[in-house]
Design an enzyme around this catalytic site. Structure first.
Site, PDB file in Angstrom:
ATOM      1  CG  ASP A  25      82.775  22.097  -3.972  1.00  0.00           C
ATOM      2  OD1 ASP A  25      83.441  23.144  -3.503  1.00  0.00           O
ATOM      3  OD2 ASP A  25      83.421  20.918  -3.983  1.00  0.00           O
ATOM      4  NE  ARG A  65      85.381  26.016 -17.097  1.00  0.00           N
ATOM      5  CZ  ARG A  65      85.706  25.300 -15.609  1.00  0.00           C
ATOM      6  NH1 ARG A  65      85.040  24.862 -14.346  1.00  0.00           N
ATOM      7  NH2 ARG A  65      86.892  26.458 -14.984  1.00  0.00           N
ATOM      8  CG  PHE A 117      86.308  20.223  -8.812  1.00  0.00           C
ATOM      9  CD1 PHE A 117      86.875  20.487 -10.653  1.00  0.00           C
ATOM     10  CD2 PHE A 117      87.817  19.952  -8.141  1.00  0.00           C
ATOM     11  CE1 PHE A 117      88.227  20.937 -10.770  1.00  0.00           C
ATOM     12  CE2 PHE A 117      89.093  20.502  -8.878  1.00  0.00           C
ATOM     13  CZ  PHE A 117      89.826  20.669 -10.162  1.00  0.00           C
ATOM     14  CE1 TYR A 138      90.333  28.251  -7.351  1.00  0.00           C
ATOM     15  CE2 TYR A 138      91.879  28.013  -5.484  1.00  0.00           C
ATOM     16  CZ  TYR A 138      91.356  27.411  -6.316  1.00  0.00           C
ATOM     17  OH  TYR A 138      91.134  26.805  -6.495  1.00  0.00           O
ATOM     18  CE  LYS A 139      87.056  27.171  -8.841  1.00  0.00           C
ATOM     19  NZ  LYS A 139      87.621  27.044  -9.881  1.00  0.00           N
TER      20      LYS A 139
END
Lengths: 397, 397
Positions: free
Chosen positions: B184, B356, B113, B209-210
């Site tokens: 990560d 996605r 990321f 938060y995912k």
């Protein structure tokens, strides 16, 4: 010109409590409960990921920054909110040091809030290479600004005593020797008149859960002077400070101006609570606030000193040299503060012997001050603090 | 052994929406609205500053950390929550580099990321002194782990394609050459089975938060292996990571173990929302979750491929090499995704051409997947994306 009875009505204050601890955590703006609820239910719940656009979440860090900017005398568009104050101190300091690569000394004082010093110590250790944190007593700062100083890192108002530095004079002195000046406004923003632009501050940082009433864990803010905004390296170079975060490039390119000081995903629930608190601030004239703060704190000092000769004023007597708090020294200050809290007067204690009281005109009036003086007189003069349950230390004091 | 119909009932999902974007922002746990409200009204409103003790606010970062710890295979007491993921990446990386002072190379891959890379670039620039970020293609990571590497910084699951690294194998390789491994887990925690202890990870970081459904801007987490926990320098050395934060000493002393990775004041409203989300996770068996995730995503791939020959699978075909998302390449992916969202199917787009879709068994079932396939087939096969309003780029995509 500011109606303080009207602002008081906008806060929820628990029955029977006199709250002189708004310098630690401001009380709840009445509108915040519904606003946060709405954010949770109507935005997160209904909009899901589209809330970042539709509900304007992504724009909040800058929008809130600008409203804080007015309170600290910043130029519009040069304040952004996010992270915690310790993180913002780190960001400002690392950035300022990179802008003075030929110097190695950070000057601060022993009255600074410890986290600012800890963060500096961590950075100094990481950078190695002769970097040094030089600590002097607060009253020795002016003469310690010598031409080997890279950056001065000072908190305008001392968290324990309320002693206030002369921001304009010390900043001018720093600039005169070629140093940059970072100001921590933790006990200034919303407490006193601040003019970062007028004082020429290079960076300023602060928190929003104290005088600004943003709620527990509300985000911090950072100001970078316009003359540095497009040059200052952000140090913590996260994606939301990138010039084009959603291009997902592999290489960092700093965003324009203060946007580069953004790091990661902003805490939306906290930001909505802060948003509500800033609605109240929009109606406040800072000169009127300062005058009212001095009026209330002078009344408090006079009353406490008349009633309790065993308490010693730890704050400067001249209100022009104080922030918006008043501290007294008392050997049994910890126990005494517990006894006060037990009787409905909330202040706080700072080691080793400081009893600290914050003055926040948005929701305090003369009746609150007089009641506070009564309770203090009762606890101190009758030694009501001398009880085992008041001696036992709690995690957060 | 996990009842996914029961967990689905614990979430609020808007009417008529199929939500395949829980890998960006998880939906609202039904209980969160009341819990956050209660925190605002009964805790902040009534307890004021005393909430730090009385309501247990100060203990939340560690308490939440432990609940996340179970989901990622961490030893109890070795995960703490706070800040954002970018900040936690910085903290882990700076800490790891300090533990390998004789080496200068950080190894990462081009599938990482971007924020992880940006943060690294900022740190490399600040440290100077020959430090280097070495980037290779994801499939070349294993052979690039050579004996000049100080630290590997890898995201287990690729945010665009869902390609999954072999955490145990790459960590073993890193250790074999004397490097430290940071993982990560942004697209792993709550998405797949993770075993940081079993894999021997030195540090791990992630967001909540995912897949964990903590809400917009929910705090991040960091794990430090027990063997390092009392030695790792915290890099961002804030007061709440101090051994005795409320002693207000002038000198930093790192707290015991993972507590030292705390920095500033925790965001209590966000943490309460996360707390609610983790209540649901307490009932979830991770092996059952993984099996269910594979079942749903295989059904999705088969359905989309049968209906839409113009879409190309961008994710690994073998589910063992994927996280819990499926991506398709499509030249007009941006517009197509806008058209899907318009018809009630929410996924997201990642430049240059990735559509996605996230698979989150806690609140998705076969009916959702079948409806998603129908909508995709309609939009793609009938070129419904070919409309001007779908071409216009929004700030957050």
């Amino acid at each position: 010109m500011t109606d303080f009875a009207a602002t008081k009505a906008l806060f929820h204050l628990p029955d029977g409590i006199v709250y002189l601890d708004g310098n630690s955590l401001g009380p709840l703006p009445r509108a915040a409960a519904a606003r946060v609820s709405q954010t949770v239910t109507d935005e997160w719940g209904e909009m899901l990921i589209t809330g970042w656009n539709k509900a304007g979440w992504m724009a909040l860090p800058m929008a809130l920054g600008d409203r804080i900017g007015r309170l600290i005398g910043a130029e519009p568009g040069h304040v952004v909110t996010g992270d915690t104050l310790s993180i913002k101190v780190y960001q400002a300091l690392a950035s300022a040091l990179a802008m003075r690569p030929d110097r190695r000394v950070i000057l601060s004082d022993t009255g600074n809030f410890p986290s600012d010093l800890y963060i500096t110590q961590g950075l100094v250790k990481m950078l190695g290479d002769g970097y040094e944190l030089r600590l002097v007593a607060p009253e020795e700062v002016a003469e310690a600004i010598t031409d080997d100083i890279a950056v001065t890192l000072l908190t305008e108002v001392d968290y324990r005593t309320g002693r206030k530095h002369d921001m304009a004079a010390l900043t001018a002195k720093a600039h005169a020797v070629g140093a940059l000046a970072i100001w921590d406004l933790a006990h200034s923003a919303g407490a006193i008149e601040v003019d970062v632009a007028g004082a020429g501050a290079d960076f300023a940082v602060g928190c929003t859960y104290k005088y600004l009433n943003g709620g527990p864990g509300a985000p911090a803010f950072i100001y970078v002077a316009p003359r540095h905004a497009d040059q200052a390296p952000p140090a913590l170079s996260g994606w939301l400070g990138h010039a084009a975060p959603f291009a997902f490039d592999l290489d960092y390119r700093a965003g324009a101006g203060i946007e580069r000081m953004r790091v990661g995903t902003p805490p939306i629930l906290q930001m909505r609570a802060l948003d509500c608190a800033l609605d109240i601030w929009d109606s406040v004239d800072m000169a009127a606030l300062r005058a009212r703060s001095i009026e209330l704190s002078e009344r408090f000092i006079a009353g406490v000193e008349a009633a309790c000769p065993t308490l010693t004023l730890a704050s400067p007597r001249d209100p022009q040299n104080r922030g918006s708090q008043v501290s007294f020294r008392f050997d049994q200050g910890y126990a005494a503060m517990q006894a006060l809290i037990d009787r409905g007067l909330i202040g706080d204690f700072r080691a080793p012997d400081i009893m600290r009281f914050g003055f926040t005109p948005l929701y305090l009036d003369e009746a609150d001050i007089d009641r506070a003086i009564e309770i203090i007189a009762d606890v101190i003069d009758n030694a009501l603090w001398d009880q085992p349950q008041y001696m036992e230390r709690k995690a957060v004091t």
